[in-house]
Design an enzyme around this catalytic site. Structure first.
Site, short mmCIF file in Angstrom:
data_model
loop_
_atom_site.label_atom_id
_atom_site.label_comp_id
_atom_site.label_asym_id
_atom_site.label_seq_id
_atom_site.Cartn_x
_atom_site.Cartn_y
_atom_site.Cartn_z
N LYS A 176 0.83 -1.21 0.00
CA LYS A 176 0.00 0.00 0.00
C LYS A 176 0.87 1.26 0.00
O LYS A 176 0.60 2.21 -0.74
CB LYS A 176 -0.91 0.00 1.24
CG LYS A 176 -1.71 1.29 1.42
CD LYS A 176 -2.54 1.27 2.68
CE LYS A 176 -1.84 1.88 3.86
NZ LYS A 176 -1.92 3.34 3.91
N ASN A 177 1.91 1.25 0.82
CA ASN A 177 2.73 2.45 0.97
C ASN A 177 3.68 2.67 -0.21
O ASN A 177 4.34 3.70 -0.28
CB ASN A 177 3.53 2.39 2.28
CG ASN A 177 2.63 2.52 3.50
OD1 ASN A 177 1.54 3.08 3.42
ND2 ASN A 177 3.06 1.97 4.62
N ARG A 184 -4.91 9.80 4.36
CA ARG A 184 -3.80 10.68 4.66
C ARG A 184 -2.83 10.79 3.49
O ARG A 184 -2.21 11.82 3.29
CB ARG A 184 -3.06 10.18 5.90
CG ARG A 184 -3.82 10.43 7.20
CD ARG A 184 -3.01 9.98 8.39
NE ARG A 184 -3.72 10.26 9.64
CZ ARG A 184 -3.59 11.39 10.32
NH1 ARG A 184 -2.80 12.34 9.87
NH2 ARG A 184 -4.25 11.57 11.45
N CYS A 209 -6.58 7.92 9.26
CA CYS A 209 -6.62 7.41 10.62
C CYS A 209 -6.26 8.49 11.63
O CYS A 209 -5.39 9.32 11.39
CB CYS A 209 -5.62 6.25 10.78
SG CYS A 209 -6.11 4.74 9.97
N ARG A 245 0.09 14.31 11.96
CA ARG A 245 1.00 14.12 10.83
C ARG A 245 1.07 15.46 10.11
O ARG A 245 0.51 15.62 9.02
CB ARG A 245 0.49 13.03 9.89
CG ARG A 245 0.63 11.63 10.43
CD ARG A 245 0.33 10.62 9.32
NE ARG A 245 0.36 9.26 9.81
CZ ARG A 245 0.13 8.19 9.04
NH1 ARG A 245 -0.15 8.34 7.78
NH2 ARG A 245 0.19 6.99 9.54
N PRO A 246 1.70 16.45 10.70
CA PRO A 246 1.71 17.76 10.07
C PRO A 246 2.43 17.72 8.73
O PRO A 246 3.39 16.97 8.55
CB PRO A 246 2.48 18.62 11.08
CG PRO A 246 3.31 17.66 11.85
CD PRO A 246 2.52 16.40 11.93
N ILE A 247 1.92 18.53 7.79
CA ILE A 247 2.58 18.58 6.48
C ILE A 247 3.51 19.77 6.41
O ILE A 247 3.93 20.17 5.32
CB ILE A 247 1.54 18.61 5.33
CG1 ILE A 247 0.66 19.87 5.41
CG2 ILE A 247 0.68 17.36 5.35
CD1 ILE A 247 -0.20 20.04 4.17
N ASP A 248 3.86 20.33 7.57
CA ASP A 248 4.78 21.46 7.60
C ASP A 248 6.11 21.13 6.92
O ASP A 248 6.69 21.96 6.23
CB ASP A 248 5.06 21.90 9.04
CG ASP A 248 3.81 22.34 9.77
OD1 ASP A 248 2.72 22.13 9.22
OD2 ASP A 248 3.93 22.88 10.88
N ASP A 266 4.12 1.01 12.33
CA ASP A 266 2.92 0.34 11.84
C ASP A 266 2.73 -1.06 12.43
O ASP A 266 1.65 -1.65 12.30
CB ASP A 266 2.94 0.26 10.31
CG ASP A 266 2.55 1.57 9.66
OD1 ASP A 266 2.13 2.48 10.38
OD2 ASP A 266 2.67 1.68 8.42
N ILE A 291 7.19 7.50 17.21
CA ILE A 291 6.83 8.17 15.96
C ILE A 291 5.55 8.99 16.11
O ILE A 291 5.54 10.18 15.80
CB ILE A 291 6.67 7.15 14.81
CG1 ILE A 291 7.92 6.25 14.73
CG2 ILE A 291 6.45 7.88 13.49
CD1 ILE A 291 9.22 6.98 14.47
N ARG A 301 -8.49 -0.47 4.44
CA ARG A 301 -7.60 0.53 3.84
C ARG A 301 -6.24 -0.06 3.50
O ARG A 301 -5.57 0.40 2.57
CB ARG A 301 -7.41 1.72 4.79
CG ARG A 301 -8.62 2.62 4.95
CD ARG A 301 -8.29 3.82 5.82
NE ARG A 301 -7.04 4.42 5.39
CZ ARG A 301 -5.98 4.63 6.18
NH1 ARG A 301 -6.04 4.31 7.45
NH2 ARG A 301 -4.89 5.16 5.69
#
Length: 418
Positions: free
Chosen positions: A22-23, A92, A116, A121-124, A306, A328, A398
């Site tokens: 998936k990833n 996400r 989830c 999970r900031p996208i900064d 995970d 994490i 998912r």
């Protein structure tokens, strides 16, 4: 409500292959936006996250066909640069399209990604890294607007944390940037290498993927290519843990053992006999699992976050007390409350989980709180005495393709129901 119904304590035995990653497939699907022509992606798992990515591709102007586990994406007519809020909320990984859309269209409009609820999970990091390549950014009432006033320019990017998503987004944007881009402190996951392999087949010039420094020489355009996605290392580890809690004896195939190199020593420490081949892993579980002194989740090649929830479920029936530290994500223990319903004894202190193994779990009705936490419920249910019901299966769908069929094949008593 969709659910899994499981009668536990059935020994898992036999052989099963492992689905595509998936990833890996999601960023590769995003990368097809950069391609002038048709991309053929093999070993694509049938997952709800993949379905959401297909919707995004079609919205952007691509035509997408699925033939079994093969996706055929034609990106010749990409004509949009905006992903609406309803699609961003589905997963996400939707932010993975940012770098590819910028590289193809020169601008992008997104909203905050969903998925989830396992913590921030900031996208900064994505934004600050892309700004170094010449991307401007504005947040207008929740709409994230990106533009490239002077074109993408190669540069040196040093990530403050080896973020997988930021590494992939910079790689995608840098493929068609002018000049050379160097990513320092890049993520080293196998999925990074798989994305680079696909992009290089399309004519990109990427070296160092899978190491801490990645170098991208920009090219004018990318061409059609055919690619097979690597197997899913998280799914592989998950099914090994299913066998571990059921005194099982299984062989998983179509797997790269080195990709789960940090998980195999943990399984051995738990008392399992583990043998690896070129693309196989065999596991024989003891009658009673042993405790693990300490597991710390870390960026690859460390123990994967995970697998924290699945291994926590397995350790709940181990002999002795185990400790898991989640480094994490700060909110990745939501599954613990549900494990307690089975009779597990787990105490949370901040980022640390102290797991006191019990002789047996008892069947329960529980909720899948998120993707990996949901699969942890399946592991606990397989180990439990009596019947269990796992609700909210959409989370599990998912990332795991038809887990009820895989587990049934190995001897589990599990059914999907409404």
């Amino acid at each position: 409500m969709k659910s899994f119904v499981i009668n536990g304590q059935r020994r898992l035995c036999g052989e099963t292959d492992i689905q595509g990653s998936k990833n890996s497939v999601l960023p590769i699907m995003a990368a097809t936006v950069l391609v002038n022509g048709e991309s053929i992606i093999h070993n694509c798992p049938e997952l709800s996250d993949v379905d959401a990515a297909v919707k995004i591709l079609r919205l952007l102007g691509c035509t997408v066909k699925r033939e079994g586990h093969t996706l055929i994406v034609n990106s010749e007519n990409v004509n949009s640069y905006e992903i609406p809020d309803r699609l961003m909320r589905e997963m996400r990984s939707s932010v993975m399209f940012l770098g590819a859309i910028l590289g193809r269209m020169g601008k992008a409009v997104l909203s905050t990604p969903g998925g989830c609820e396992i913590g921030l999970r900031p996208i900064d990091i994505h934004i600050s890294s892309l700004r170094l390549l010449g991307v401007s950014f504005a947040d207008e009432n929740g709409k994230l607007k990106f533009d490239i006033p002077d074109g993408l320019q190669g540069t040196r990017v040093t990530l403050p944390f080896p973020s997988v998503g930021a590494t992939e987004n910079v790689m995608l944007a840098a493929c068609t940037a002018e000049g050379i881009t160097v990513i320092n402190n890049a993520a080293r996951e196998p999925e990074i290498s798989d994305l680079a392999d696909f992009l290089n087949k399309c004519g990109a010039h990427i070296s160092g993927a899978g190491e801490s420094t990645v170098i991208i020489q920009g090219v004018k355009s990318l061409n059609s290519a055919e690619h097979r996605v690597i197997s899913d290392r998280i799914v592989a580890a998950s099914y090994l843990l299913c066998a571990a809690v059921t005194n099982g004896n299984i062989c998983i195939t179509d797997v790269v053992p080195s990709h789960i190199g940090s998980v195999l020593p943990v399984l051995r420490e738990m008392g399992c006999t583990v043998e690896t081949g070129i693309n196989t892993v065999k596991l024989l579980s003891p009658e009673k699992l042993r405790r693990i002194r300490l597991i710390r989740t870390m960026p690859y090649p460390g123990f994967p976050t995970d697998i924290q929830a699945p291994v926590t479920a397995a350790l709940s029936v181990a002999d002795g007390t185990s400790v898991v530290i989640e480094n994490i994500f700060e909110s990745r223990y939501k599954h613990v409350g549900e494990l307690l319903r089975f009779g597990a004894k787990i105490h949370i202190e901040g980022r640390m989980a102290v797991i006191e193994g019990v002789n047996t779990l008892n069947g329960a009705t529980v909720n899948a709180t998120d993707l990996r936490g949901g699969f942890a419920m399946l592991i606990a249910a397989l180990a439990a005495k009596g019947g269990s019901v796992v609700l909210n299966t959409e989370h599990i769908d998912r990332g795991y393709e038809a887990p009820e069929l895989v587990l049934s094949k190995l001897g589990a008593d599990i059914k999907r129901t409404e």
